[in-house]
Design a protein around this motif. Structure first.
Motif, PDB file in Angstrom:
ATOM      1  N   GLU A 144       2.660  69.552 -42.171  1.00 32.30           N
ATOM      2  CA  GLU A 144       2.664  68.092 -42.292  1.00 32.30           C
ATOM      3  C   GLU A 144       3.671  67.466 -41.337  1.00 32.30           C
ATOM      4  N   LEU A 145       4.842  68.091 -41.216  1.00 31.31           N
ATOM      5  CA  LEU A 145       5.853  67.573 -40.293  1.00 31.31           C
ATOM      6  C   LEU A 145       5.352  67.644 -38.851  1.00 31.31           C
ATOM      7  N   ILE A 146       4.728  68.735 -38.493  1.00 27.96           N
ATOM      8  CA  ILE A 146       4.197  68.887 -37.133  1.00 27.96           C
ATOM      9  C   ILE A 146       3.130  67.833 -36.857  1.00 27.96           C
ATOM     10  N   THR A 147       2.232  67.588 -37.833  1.00 31.55           N
ATOM     11  CA  THR A 147       1.183  66.584 -37.618  1.00 31.55           C
ATOM     12  C   THR A 147       1.783  65.187 -37.490  1.00 31.55           C
ATOM     13  N   CYS A 148       2.821  64.871 -38.293  1.00 28.21           N
ATOM     14  CA  CYS A 148       3.461  63.555 -38.165  1.00 28.21           C
ATOM     15  C   CYS A 148       4.086  63.382 -36.788  1.00 28.21           C
ATOM     16  N   ILE A 149       4.757  64.430 -36.314  1.00 27.97           N
ATOM     17  CA  ILE A 149       5.388  64.353 -34.985  1.00 27.97           C
ATOM     18  C   ILE A 149       4.325  64.174 -33.906  1.00 27.97           C
ATOM     19  N   LYS A 150       3.229  64.915 -34.016  1.00 28.10           N
ATOM     20  CA  LYS A 150       2.151  64.813 -33.018  1.00 28.10           C
ATOM     21  C   LYS A 150       1.526  63.420 -33.044  1.00 28.10           C
ATOM     22  N   GLU A 151       1.305  62.857 -34.250  1.00 25.58           N
ATOM     23  CA  GLU A 151       0.742  61.508 -34.341  1.00 25.58           C
ATOM     24  C   GLU A 151       1.676  60.484 -33.702  1.00 25.58           C
ATOM     25  N   TYR A 152       2.981  60.625 -33.941  1.00 25.46           N
ATOM     26  CA  TYR A 152       3.940  59.712 -33.331  1.00 25.46           C
ATOM     27  C   TYR A 152       3.904  59.827 -31.812  1.00 25.46           C
ATOM     28  N   GLU A 153       3.852  61.055 -31.296  1.00 28.05           N
ATOM     29  CA  GLU A 153       3.787  61.253 -29.843  1.00 28.05           C
ATOM     30  C   GLU A 153       2.511  60.657 -29.262  1.00 28.05           C
ATOM     31  N   ILE A 154       1.397  60.826 -29.972  1.00 27.99           N
ATOM     32  CA  ILE A 154       0.127  60.272 -29.491  1.00 27.99           C
ATOM     33  C   ILE A 154       0.209  58.756 -29.419  1.00 27.99           C
ATOM     34  N   ASN A 155       0.735  58.119 -30.481  1.00 37.37           N
ATOM     35  CA  ASN A 155       0.861  56.660 -30.476  1.00 37.37           C
ATOM     36  C   ASN A 155       1.790  56.182 -29.363  1.00 37.37           C
ATOM     37  N   ASP A 156       2.897  56.906 -29.155  1.00 43.28           N
ATOM     38  CA  ASP A 156       3.834  56.543 -28.100  1.00 43.28           C
ATOM     39  C   ASP A 156       3.172  56.642 -26.729  1.00 43.28           C
ATOM     40  N   LEU A 157       2.450  57.725 -26.506  1.00 42.38           N
ATOM     41  CA  LEU A 157       1.769  57.889 -25.217  1.00 42.38           C
ATOM     42  C   LEU A 157       0.688  56.836 -25.007  1.00 42.38           C
ATOM     43  N   GLN A 158      -0.026  56.490 -26.085  1.00 37.38           N
ATOM     44  CA  GLN A 158      -1.049  55.449 -25.953  1.00 37.38           C
ATOM     45  C   GLN A 158      -0.422  54.112 -25.582  1.00 37.38           C
ATOM     46  N   SER A 159       0.699  53.778 -26.211  1.00 38.08           N
ATOM     47  CA  SER A 159       1.350  52.509 -25.878  1.00 38.08           C
ATOM     48  C   SER A 159       1.863  52.531 -24.437  1.00 38.08           C
ATOM     49  N   ARG A 160       2.367  53.674 -23.979  1.00 40.81           N
ATOM     50  CA  ARG A 160       2.813  53.767 -22.585  1.00 40.81           C
ATOM     51  C   ARG A 160       1.654  53.591 -21.615  1.00 40.81           C
ATOM     52  N   VAL A 161       0.519  54.223 -21.935  1.00 35.48           N
ATOM     53  CA  VAL A 161      -0.655  54.104 -21.060  1.00 35.48           C
ATOM     54  C   VAL A 161      -1.109  52.655 -21.007  1.00 35.48           C
ATOM     55  N   ASN A 162      -1.138  51.987 -22.157  1.00 30.55           N
ATOM     56  CA  ASN A 162      -1.548  50.581 -22.184  1.00 30.55           C
ATOM     57  C   ASN A 162      -0.587  49.718 -21.379  1.00 30.55           C
ATOM     58  N   ASP A 163       0.717  50.014 -21.462  1.00 30.24           N
ATOM     59  CA  ASP A 163       1.683  49.253 -20.678  1.00 30.24           C
ATOM     60  C   ASP A 163       1.489  49.492 -19.185  1.00 30.24           C
ATOM     61  N   MET A 164       1.192  50.738 -18.816  1.00 34.34           N
ATOM     62  CA  MET A 164       1.001  51.046 -17.395  1.00 34.34           C
ATOM     63  C   MET A 164      -0.263  50.405 -16.852  1.00 34.34           C
ATOM     64  N   ARG A 165      -1.292  50.359 -17.672  1.00 32.00           N
ATOM     65  CA  ARG A 165      -2.537  49.739 -17.226  1.00 32.00           C
ATOM     66  C   ARG A 165      -2.415  48.232 -17.164  1.00 32.00           C
ATOM     67  N   GLY A 166      -1.480  47.691 -17.916  1.00 34.80           N
ATOM     68  CA  GLY A 166      -1.320  46.243 -17.934  1.00 34.80           C
ATOM     69  C   GLY A 166      -2.365  45.581 -18.803  1.00 34.80           C
ATOM     70  N   LYS A 167      -2.570  46.137 -19.981  1.00 31.58           N
ATOM     71  CA  LYS A 167      -3.587  45.564 -20.864  1.00 31.58           C
ATOM     72  C   LYS A 167      -2.996  44.376 -21.610  1.00 31.58           C
ATOM     73  N   PHE A 168      -2.871  43.261 -20.929  1.00 30.58           N
ATOM     74  CA  PHE A 168      -2.466  42.039 -21.589  1.00 30.58           C
ATOM     75  C   PHE A 168      -3.457  40.968 -21.169  1.00 30.58           C
ATOM     76  N   ILE A 169      -3.592  39.977 -21.991  1.00 27.40           N
ATOM     77  CA  ILE A 169      -4.617  38.959 -21.768  1.00 27.40           C
ATOM     78  C   ILE A 169      -4.048  37.878 -20.859  1.00 27.40           C
ATOM     79  N   ILE A 170      -4.724  37.637 -19.752  1.00 26.46           N
ATOM     80  CA  ILE A 170      -4.347  36.562 -18.845  1.00 26.46           C
ATOM     81  C   ILE A 170      -5.061  35.301 -19.318  1.00 26.46           C
ATOM     82  N   PRO A 171      -4.304  34.235 -19.638  1.00 24.20           N
ATOM     83  CA  PRO A 171      -4.975  33.032 -20.133  1.00 24.20           C
ATOM     84  C   PRO A 171      -5.777  32.368 -19.021  1.00 24.20           C
TER      85      PRO A 171
END
Length: 197
Positions: free
Chosen positions: A112-139
């Motif tokens: 369970e601890l390993i899965t929690c750590i992996k889920e946290y890493e996945i979420n962190d990497l996804q947020s980094r990828v989104n930041d690098m891609r620049g996924k923000f809405i241009i008005p």
């Protein structure tokens, strides 16, 4: 078990042989060639394929069930005989079960601890990828007329002028009247208008 498998294999071979014999008998009976894939052959071929697919599915289900039972037996272990056991052997059995449960709980918490750590890493990497891609809405930008903005500025300016007290900054002037001079008669028209004289 080997005898059962051999019997099944021989049964399948016998069925295949019967099917071949029937097909050969039908080919001999039909003297005129109608083409290789007649509607009857297509129908039989479909039936054979369906039977074969059903047998395959059944065989896979049996294999999965055997594998499942094997894993369950491996995880649970063999049952202990407690009917004829004395107090000391019952205590030993209970300790063995307790140790097994304790070890399994440790493994569970570690996983369970390993899965929690992996889920946290996945979420962190996804947020980094989104930041690098620049996924923000241009008005979307509004189209603004130059004339309209100038008119708005003029309105604001005239509103400020209207609010200003223009007379407040003037000094009061006292008029002195000379009695010696003649006053000019007043007319309705000002002097600068042509023909007012």
């Amino acid at each position: 078990m080997a005898d059962e498998a051999r019997a099944k294999f021989e049964d399948k071979e016998r069925k295949k042989k019967e099917i071949r014999e029937r097909l050969e008998a039908q080919m001999k009976s039909t003297k005129a060639k109608k083409g290789f894939m007649t509607p009857e052959r297509k129908k039989r071929l479909r039936q054979l394929l369906r039977r074969k697919a059903a047998d395959e599915v059944k065989r896979q289900q049996e294999m999965k069930e055997k594998e499942r039972m094997k894993v369950i037996a491996q995880r649970t272990g063999t049952a202990k005989q407690t009917a004829d056991a004395n107090e000391a052997s019952l205590i030993a059995i209970c300790k063995e079960y307790y140790n097994r449960i304790y070890r399994l709980n440790e493994e569970k918490w570690d996983l369970e601890l390993i899965t929690c750590i992996k889920e946290y890493e996945i979420n962190d990497l996804q947020s980094r990828v989104n930041d690098m891609r620049g996924k923000f809405i241009i008005p979307p930008l509004k189209k603004v007329s130059k004339y309209q903005t100038q008119m708005e500025k003029m309105r604001q300016w005239t509103y400020k002028l209207a609010k200003m007290d223009l007379k407040g900054g003037l000094k009061p002037v006292k008029k002195e009247i000379d009695l010696g001079e003649k006053e000019t008669p007043k007319t309705d028209k000002p002097d600068w208008v042509a023909g007012a004289k």
